[in-house]
Design a protein around this motif. Structure first.
Motif, PDB file in Angstrom:
ATOM      1  N   TRP A  76     -11.955   6.505   4.517  1.00  0.00           N
ATOM      2  CA  TRP A  76     -12.726   6.260   5.797  1.00  0.00           C
ATOM      3  C   TRP A  76     -12.206   6.757   6.993  1.00  0.00           C
ATOM      4  CZ3 TRP A  76     -17.764   5.000   5.771  1.00  0.00           C
ATOM      5  CH2 TRP A  76     -18.471   4.230   4.534  1.00  0.00           C
ATOM      6  N   VAL A  77     -13.007   7.428   7.942  1.00  0.00           N
ATOM      7  CA  VAL A  77     -12.408   7.800   9.179  1.00  0.00           C
ATOM      8  C   VAL A  77     -13.169   7.079  10.204  1.00  0.00           C
ATOM      9  CG1 VAL A  77     -12.230   9.764  10.816  1.00  0.00           C
ATOM     10  CG2 VAL A  77     -12.193  10.221   8.359  1.00  0.00           C
ATOM     11  N   ALA A  92     -18.156   5.270  11.932  1.00  0.00           N
ATOM     12  CA  ALA A  92     -17.419   5.222  10.940  1.00  0.00           C
ATOM     13  C   ALA A  92     -18.219   6.488   9.850  1.00  0.00           C
ATOM     14  CB  ALA A  92     -17.415   4.118   9.887  1.00  0.00           C
ATOM     15  N   ARG A  93     -17.440   7.318   8.965  1.00  0.00           N
ATOM     16  CA  ARG A  93     -18.106   8.084   7.994  1.00  0.00           C
ATOM     17  C   ARG A  93     -17.138   8.374   6.849  1.00  0.00           C
ATOM     18  NH1 ARG A  93     -15.710  11.627  11.880  1.00  0.00           N
ATOM     19  NH2 ARG A  93     -14.265  13.403  10.657  1.00  0.00           N
ATOM     20  N   ALA A 137      -9.538   9.625  16.641  1.00  0.00           N
ATOM     21  CA  ALA A 137     -10.105   9.335  15.407  1.00  0.00           C
ATOM     22  C   ALA A 137      -8.818   8.724  14.541  1.00  0.00           C
ATOM     23  CB  ALA A 137     -10.393  10.521  14.598  1.00  0.00           C
ATOM     24  N   LEU A 138      -9.205   7.967  13.430  1.00  0.00           N
ATOM     25  CA  LEU A 138      -8.152   7.509  12.624  1.00  0.00           C
ATOM     26  C   LEU A 138      -8.675   7.637  11.174  1.00  0.00           C
ATOM     27  CD1 LEU A 138      -5.717   5.297  11.934  1.00  0.00           C
ATOM     28  CD2 LEU A 138      -7.474   3.567  12.327  1.00  0.00           C
ATOM     29  N   GLN A 139      -7.546   7.963  10.124  1.00  0.00           N
ATOM     30  CA  GLN A 139      -8.191   8.192   8.960  1.00  0.00           C
ATOM     31  C   GLN A 139      -7.495   6.969   7.948  1.00  0.00           C
ATOM     32  OE1 GLN A 139      -6.193  10.924   5.834  1.00  0.00           O
ATOM     33  NE2 GLN A 139      -8.364  12.095   6.222  1.00  0.00           N
ATOM     34  N   ALA A 178       0.784  -1.354   0.061  1.00  0.00           N
ATOM     35  CA  ALA A 178       0.014  -0.035  -0.030  1.00  0.00           C
ATOM     36  C   ALA A 178       0.751   1.118  -0.089  1.00  0.00           C
ATOM     37  CB  ALA A 178      -0.851   0.094   1.187  1.00  0.00           C
ATOM     38  N   SER A 179       0.537   2.244  -0.825  1.00  0.00           N
ATOM     39  CA  SER A 179       1.417   3.285  -0.802  1.00  0.00           C
ATOM     40  C   SER A 179       0.974   4.465   0.143  1.00  0.00           C
ATOM     41  CB  SER A 179       1.319   3.997  -2.160  1.00  0.00           C
ATOM     42  OG  SER A 179      -0.133   4.287  -2.497  1.00  0.00           O
ATOM     43  N   LEU A 180      -0.184   4.309   0.823  1.00  0.00           N
ATOM     44  CA  LEU A 180      -0.530   5.338   1.766  1.00  0.00           C
ATOM     45  C   LEU A 180      -0.656   4.898   3.166  1.00  0.00           C
ATOM     46  CD1 LEU A 180      -3.482   7.130  -0.491  1.00  0.00           C
ATOM     47  CD2 LEU A 180      -0.990   7.725  -0.276  1.00  0.00           C
ATOM     48  N   PRO A 181      -0.060   5.313   4.007  1.00  0.00           N
ATOM     49  CA  PRO A 181      -0.304   5.220   5.411  1.00  0.00           C
ATOM     50  C   PRO A 181      -1.384   5.617   6.235  1.00  0.00           C
ATOM     51  CG  PRO A 181       1.149   6.896   5.451  1.00  0.00           C
ATOM     52  CD  PRO A 181       0.752   6.553   4.093  1.00  0.00           C
ATOM     53  N   ALA A 182      -2.059   4.758   7.073  1.00  0.00           N
ATOM     54  CA  ALA A 182      -2.954   5.239   8.066  1.00  0.00           C
ATOM     55  C   ALA A 182      -2.594   6.438   8.949  1.00  0.00           C
ATOM     56  CB  ALA A 182      -3.609   4.155   9.019  1.00  0.00           C
ATOM     57  N   ARG A 183      -3.523   7.306   9.296  1.00  0.00           N
ATOM     58  CA  ARG A 183      -2.985   8.643   9.943  1.00  0.00           C
ATOM     59  C   ARG A 183      -3.947   8.904  11.162  1.00  0.00           C
ATOM     60  NH1 ARG A 183      -3.516  14.319   9.035  1.00  0.00           N
ATOM     61  NH2 ARG A 183      -5.070  14.111   7.397  1.00  0.00           N
ATOM     62  N   LEU A 184      -3.493   9.226  12.244  1.00  0.00           N
ATOM     63  CA  LEU A 184      -4.122   9.505  13.348  1.00  0.00           C
ATOM     64  C   LEU A 184      -4.646  11.115  13.388  1.00  0.00           C
ATOM     65  CD1 LEU A 184      -2.095   7.797  16.247  1.00  0.00           C
ATOM     66  CD2 LEU A 184      -4.340   7.095  15.477  1.00  0.00           C
TER      67      LEU A 184
END
Length: 975
Positions: free
Chosen positions: A303-304, A296-297, A229-231, A214-220
C-alpha cells in the motif's frame, strides 16, 4: 473748482481696501511570530524551500515591516507579490489565519533525535538495521522534527513537497519491491508535522518493537508530482482503511505483519507515524492537521500512502460506498464495495467508543459524507467504511461485494440523506460534528448520550458531553448546550485545553446572547475550517461588524443551509442581515431563495434586498410592516432605513427625517446601533439648520458612552461650527466661550471665527471681536494662526492702535505663510509704522513691495501732499490690479480709477488725465463714481461754448457731498 474737488477725493480713505498592511513581530516560548494585520481575510500562499519561505499575497500590497525581527528570522524582504523570509538554520514555519490577520509562527530548531536500532529489544542483533541514508538539502541543513508541545498546536494544513532521498548506496540491501526504482527528482523539504501531544515521534521505537517481527521496512518515495509518499510493504490481499479522527489520521490494515517504521524517523511528514498492534491487525496513527489528508492506493509492492495539502489536491474522490436498507428483522444496511476485507474493531481516540472499521483489499471506495443516527455514526472516510457504535447491538460484517450493518433491540438504521446537506459535505470543512437528523431522532440521540454520561466515570465523560452539546446546539437549545459543556470544565481539566470543546461552548454562548464568553471562537488553537469562518462571521454580526460578517456568511452559505432546521432557523436571520448590510445582494438572494417564503425573521432582509434592487415602494412597505412588529431591534432598523429611503427619494426633508428619528431614538439602546443612530440624527439636525440641537445630542452621547468620546470628536466639531453659524452674534460668542476646545484648528475653524468677527464688527463690538480673534489665534497653528493674526492686526489699525497692530502681526507670524498673506502683512505693518510717525521707513517698506504695495504707498504720499508720487504709485498698482480686457469694471475698480483721476488732477497732470480718460472712460459705466471721474478728466474751459458744461459741473459739485456721504453709508444711489 476742479482742484477743490480733486483734493476732497484724494484725502478720503481708500474705498477699495483691503489612507497599507502593518506587520508585527514578537517572540514567544518555543517560537517567534509575524502577524500581518489585513483589514479582511486575504488570499495567500506559502512556499518553503529549506530556510527560504516565500509568502505570496494579492498584487499591489505594500507592507510596513517591523524594525526588530523574531529570533528565528534572519531577514524579511519584500519580493514581487509577497515577502521572502530567511529562517534561522533548522527553524520551521507554520501559518494560519486569525480573523483578518495572517499569522506565521517560526518554530525553534531542536536537536536531531538520537538514531538507534528499535529492534534491539526484540533479540540479538541477528538482522542489521536498515542503513540510514544521508539526507541532502540544497541551501541549508535539514529541519528537525519538533518535540511534543513545540509551538502552539499542530502544524497548519500546508504540506509542502518533500525533499528527495538520494540513491541507495551500493552496499545497502536492495529494496524488497519488485517494481523498478522510482526516479529520485529533486524536491524541497516540507515543514515537520506536529506530533501527537501524547506520544512523541521519538517514542515510536517501543511501539514498533512490540509488533511482530517484520522483514521489510517502510520506504519513502520520490514522486514526480512532489507529493510526500510512503510505501508500506504489506502482503498481497491485505485490506486497508483510512479515516480522520481529530488531529490524527488512522490507517487500519487487517494483518499483524507490520512493516518496520524505523527508516521514517526524522521525516518531516511521516516521522510521527506510530504503530499499534491489534489482534490480527495493525493500526497506524499519523498526526496531520486538517485540511491535509492521506490518500491510499494498492500497488504490487504494498500500500502507498500520499500526503496532500487539501481535498482538491487529492483529486476526484473515489467511488462512494452506496448504502441501501434491507427489510426484515433485525434492521440492516448494505454498504456496497467491490473487494471488502475484514472488519477491525478499534477504540475511537475521540470518544472512547467502539469503532468498527471495514477494510478494502483494493479499490478506493469511501464514505465522503458523515451521517449520524441515534445509536451509531458513520464518520467520513477516505478509504473503506467505519461505524462508531453507541449501542451494544451494532454489528458490521463483511460479505460478498458488500458490508452488512445490523442492529438489534429496535435500533433504527434508515439514513436521512438530504441532497442540499450532501452537496455541502465534500466542499465545506468542519470543526464540529453537528448531527443533521430530524428532531425526534436528535432527541433519542440526546437521551442515549445522557445515559452514557451517567454511566461513565467523571474523567471519561468529556467526549460524550461534547457530543451532547453538539446535539443540543443542533436542536436550537444554546443555553442547555452551554450548561452541558460547562459541567465538563468542572469534571475534566482536558476540557479547557481542547480547542474544539471550548469553541463549541463559545458558539452556544453566542447564540445564547452571552458575547463576553465567545473568545474561544477566535482562538488560534481552533483548526481553520469553513465552519470556524461561519461562526466567526456570526460573532461579527452579533457585534455589528458587517464588514467581516458579510463575506464570512457568503463564503460558507452552503454549510449554513446544511445545518439542522432548529439551528438554521437561529442563524439565518443573522446571516441575511449581515449580507444585506454588507451589500452582498447576490448571496442574500440565494439565501432568501433557499430559505423559502415561510422562513421567519427574514422580512427586514427581504425589504433591504428590494431597496437594493431599486424597488422603493416594495421596500417601504416591507419596512413599515417590520416597524409594526414586536421585534424591537428589527423595528428600530426598519424605521431608520425607511427614513433614509424616504429622505433619498424626496418624500421627506432633513427636518422631518430628524424629527422621525428623534421619536424612535430609544427604540433600541445599548450597542453600536444606538451610537450610529445618534450620529445620524446629529447630521440631520445640522442639515436642517439646528446646529445647537446637534451639539447638545452629541454631548449627551459622549457622556453616555465615554469610551467612544474620541470617535465623536469630528461630529462634535462639525456641530459646533454649525451652531456658531446659526446662532445670533452674542449667543455665538457665549457658545465659543463655553466650548473653545471644540473649535477646529484648520481652515474651517478660521472661517467660522472670521464670520463671527465680521458680525460683531457690524454691531460695533470691535473690542469683543478683537478678544475673540486673540483667543482663536492662540489656539490655532500654521496658516490659520497667521490669517487670524492678520485680521486682528487690521482690526487694531482701524481702531487707531498702531502698536497693537504690530504686536498682533509679530505674535502670529509663521514660517508657512503664503506669499499673498506675507504681502498683506507687510502693507499693514507699513501703515502702522506711518501711524507711529515713521513715515520714511513705511514708504521704503512699501516701495520694496512693488505694485503690491502701490495703493498703500499712494495713500501715504497723498497724506504728505506728494500728488505726483501718489499718482505714480497708484498707477503701478492699477496696472497690476485691473484686467487688460475691455470687460466692465466692478465698483471697487471704478473707485480706484476715480482716486487716480483725483491725484492726477491735484498734480496738474493734464496729459495723464487725458490718457486715463481715453483708457478707462468707456469702462466706468454709470453712477456717482463715473460722474465724478468724467468731471475730473474733462477738458478745461476754453470759451463761451463751454458754459453749459460748466453749469452742469457746478450742479454736480453742489450734489457731490451728499452723494459721497450716502456712498460712505452704503445707501443705494440713483441719478
Amino acid at each position: 473748482m476742479r482742484l477743490a474737488l480733486a483734493f476732497t477725493l484724494a484725502v478720503l480713505p481708500g474705498l477699495a481696501a483691503a489612507e497599507r498592511v502593518a506587520v508585527r513581530a514578537g517572540d514567544h516560548p518555543g517560537h517567534g511570530r509575524l502577524v500581518f494585520d489585513w483589514p479582511a481575510p486575504p488570499a495567500y500562499g506559502l512556499d518553503q524551500q529549506g530556510e527560504q519561505v516565500l509568502l505570496r499575497f494579492p498584487p499591489g500590497t505594500e507592507f510596513q515591516l517591523p524594525r526588530k525581527l523574531p529570533r528565528n528570522l534572519l531577514a524579511a524582504v519584500a519580493e514581487g507579490e509577497g515577502i521572502r523570509l530567511t529562517l534561522r538554520p533548522r527553524a520551521t514555519a507554520r501559518h494560519f489565519r486569525l480573523g483578518g490577520r495572517v499569522v506565521v509562527d517560526l518554530l525553534d530548531p531542536l536537536a536531531e533525535p538520537a538514531r538507534q536500532d528499535a529492534r534491539a529489544d526484540s533479540g540479538p542483533a541477528s538482522r542489521p538495521a536498515p542503513k540510514q541514508e544521508p539526507r541532502l538539502k540544497p541551501g541549508g541543513a535539514k529541519p528537525p522534527m519538533p518535540a511534543p508541545g513545540a509551538g502552539s498546536g499542530p502544524v497548519a494544513a500546508e504540506i509542502p513537497p518533500v525533499r528527495p532521498h538520494p540513491a541507495r548506496p551500493a552496499d545497502a540491501p536492495p529494496a524488497a519491491s519488485p517494481e523498478p526504482p522510482r526516479a529520485e527528482a529533486s524536491r524541497p523539504e516540507p515543514p515537520p508535522a506536529a506530533p501527537s501531544p501524547a506520544v512523541p515521534p521519538t517514542a515510536a521505537a517501543p511501539s514498533v518493537a512490540a509488533l511482530p517481527p517484520a522483514s521489510l521496512p517502510a520506504r519513502l518515495l520520490a514522486m514526480p508530482n512532489r507529493v510526500p509518499a510512503l510505501q508500506l510493504p504489506f502482503a498481497a490481499g491485505t485490506g486497508a482503511a483510512l479515516l480522520r479522527r481529530g488531529e490524527e489520521v488512522l490507517a487500519v490494515f487487517d494483518t499483524a505483519a507490520a512493516p518496520d517504521l524505523v527508516p521514517l524517523r526524522g521525516d518531516p511528514v511521516f516521522g510521527g507515524l506510530r504503530a499499534e498492534a491489534l489482534p490480527g491487525a495493525t493500526l497506524l496513527r499519523l498526526p496531520l492537521a486538517a485540511p491535509a489528508q492521506l490518500r491510499a492506493r494498492r500497488e504490487a509492492a504494498g500500500w502507498v500512502l500520499e500526503a496532500v495539502r487539501t481535498a482538491a489536491e487529492a483529486g476526484p474522490p473515489g467511488p462512494v460506498l452506496a448504502t441501501q436498507a434491507e427489510a426484515g428483522p433485525p434492521p440492516r444496511l448494505v454498504l456496497t464495495a467491490a473487494a471488502p476485507g475484514r472488519v477491525v474493531p478499534v477504540t475511537d481516540p475521540e470518544t472512547g467508543l467502539p469503532l468498527l472499521v471495514g477494510t478494502l483489499r483494493e479499490g478506493r471506495e469511501a464514505v465522503p459524507i458523515g451521517r449520524r443516527l441515534p445509536e451509531l455514526d458513520l464518520p467520513p472516510t477516505t478509504l473503506g467504511v467505519a461505524v462508531l457504535a453507541r449501542s451494544d447491538g451494532i454489528a458490521l460484517q463483511p460479505g460478498n461485494g458488500r458490508f452488512l450493518l445490523t442492529a438489534s433491540g429496535g435500533t433504527r438504521l434508515a439514513l436521512d440523506v438530504d441532497v442540499a446537506r450532501a452537496d455541502a459535505g465534500p466542499t465545506m470543512t468542519r470543526s464540529f460534528e453537528l448531527p443533521t437528523q430530524p428532531v425526534p431522532e436528535l432527541l433519542a440521540r440526546l437521551q442515549s448520550l445522557q445515559a452514557g454520561i451517567a454511566g461513565a466515570p467523571p474523567l471519561g465523560r468529556m467526549p460524550q458531553r461534547r457530543a451532547a452539546g453538539e446535539t443540543l446546539l443542533a436542536l436550537g437549545l444554546p443555553q442547555e448546550a452551554q450548561a452541558m459543556l460547562l459541567l465538563g470544565y468542572a469534571e475534566d481539566p482536558r476540557a479547557g485545553a481542547d480547542p474544539r470543546y471550548t469553541a463549541l461552548s463559545a458558539a452556544a454562548a453566542l447564540l445564547a446572547g452571552r458575547l463576553g464568553e465567545t473568545a474561544a471562537l477566535a482562538a488560534p488553537g481552533l483548526a481553520e475550517s469553513d465552519e470556524a469562518v461561519l461562526w466567526r462571521a456570526a460573532l461579527a454580526a452579533a457585534q455589528g461588524d458587517w464588514r467581516l460578517a458579510g463575506p464570512g456568511f457568503s463564503a460558507t452559505l452552503p454549510l449554513l443551509l446544511a445545518y439542522p432546521e432548529p439551528l438554521r432557523a437561529r442563524l439565518l436571520p443573522r446571516a441575511a442581515l449581515a449580507l444585506a448590510e454588507s451589500g452582498d445582494a447576490a448571496a442574500l438572494g440565494r439565501l432568501l431563495a433557499a430559505a423559502g417564503p415561510a422562513a421567519e425573521g427574514l422580512a427586514l432582509s427581504r425589504a433591504i434586498l428590494a431597496e437594493t434592487e431599486g424597488k422603493a415602494e416594495e421596500a417601504l412597505a416591507g419596512y413599515d410592516a417590520v416597524a409594526a412588529g414586536r421585534d424591537r431591534q428589527s423595528r428600530a432598523r426598519a424605521i431608520r432605513r425607511a427614513v433614509e429611503l424616504r429622505l433619498a427619494s424626496g418624500r421627506m426633508d432633513a427636518a422631518q427625517a430628524a424629527k422621525t428619528l428623534e421619536a424612535v431614538l430609544f427604540a433600541w439602546r445599548g450597542d453600536a446601533a444606538e451610537l450610529e443612530a445618534r450620529l445620524r440624527l446629529a447630521a440631520l439636525r445640522r442639515e436642517s439648520g439646528n446646529g445647537r440641537g446637534a451639539l447638545a445630542l452629541l454631548q449627551e452621547t459622549a457622556t453616555m458612552v465615554p469610551e467612544h468620546a474620541a470617535a465623536l470628536q469630528p461630529a462634535l466639531r462639525d456641530s459646533f461650527l454649525a451652531a456658531l453659524a446659526d446662532a445670533p452674534p452674542l449667543a455665538a460668542v457665549a457658545l465659543f466661550d463655553a466650548y473653545p476646545a471644540l473649535l477646529p484648528v484648520d481652515q474651517r475653524g478660521e472661517a467660522a471665527v472670521q464670520l463671527l468677527v465680521e458680525r460683531l464688527v457690524g454691531l460695533d463690538l470691535g473690542d469683543r471681536a478683537a478678544t475673540l480673534l486673540r483667543q482663536a489665534m492662540e489656539q490655532a497653528s500654521g496658516v490659520s494662526r497667521s490669517a487670524l493674526g492678520l485680521r486682528l492686526a487690521a482690526l487694531r489699525l482701524e481702531e487707531g492702535d498702531a502698536a497693537g497692530t504690530l504686536a498682533a502681526l509679530a505674535g502670529s507670524a509663521t514660517a508657512d505663510m503664503p506669499s499673498a498673506m506675507q504681502r498683506d502683512r507687510a502693507v499693514l505693518a507699513a501703515r502702522a509704522e506711518a501711524r507711529l510717525g515713521r513715515a520714511a521707513e513705511a514708504i521704503a517698506a512699501l516701495r520694496a513691495l512693488g505694485p503690491a504695495g502701490g495703493e498703500a504707498l499712494s495713500q501715504l504720499l497723498a497724506e504728505q501732499a506728494d500728488w505726483a508720487g501718489a499718482a505714480a504709485a497708484l498707477d503701478a498698482h492699477i496696472g497690476a490690479a485691473l484686467p487688460a480686457s475691455p470687460a466692465p469694471l466692478d465698483d471697487a475698480q471704478r473707485r480706484l480709477l476715480l482716486r487716480q483721476a483725483s491725484l492726477l488732477a491735484l498734480a496738474g497732470d493734464e496729459s495723464g488725465l487725458a490718457a486715463l480718460r481715453d483708457a478707462a472712460g468707456a469702462r466706468m459705466g454709470e453712477g456717482p463714481p463715473a460722474e465724478a471721474f468724467r468731471l475730473l478728466t474733462v477738458d478745461p474751459l476754453r470759451g463761451l461754448a463751454d458754459l453749459p458744461r460748466l453749469q452742469r459741473e457746478l450742479q454736480l459739485f453742489r450734489n457731490l457731498p451728499s452723494r459721497l456721504e450716502a456712498l460712505r453709508a452704503g445707501a443705494s444711489l440713483t441719478r
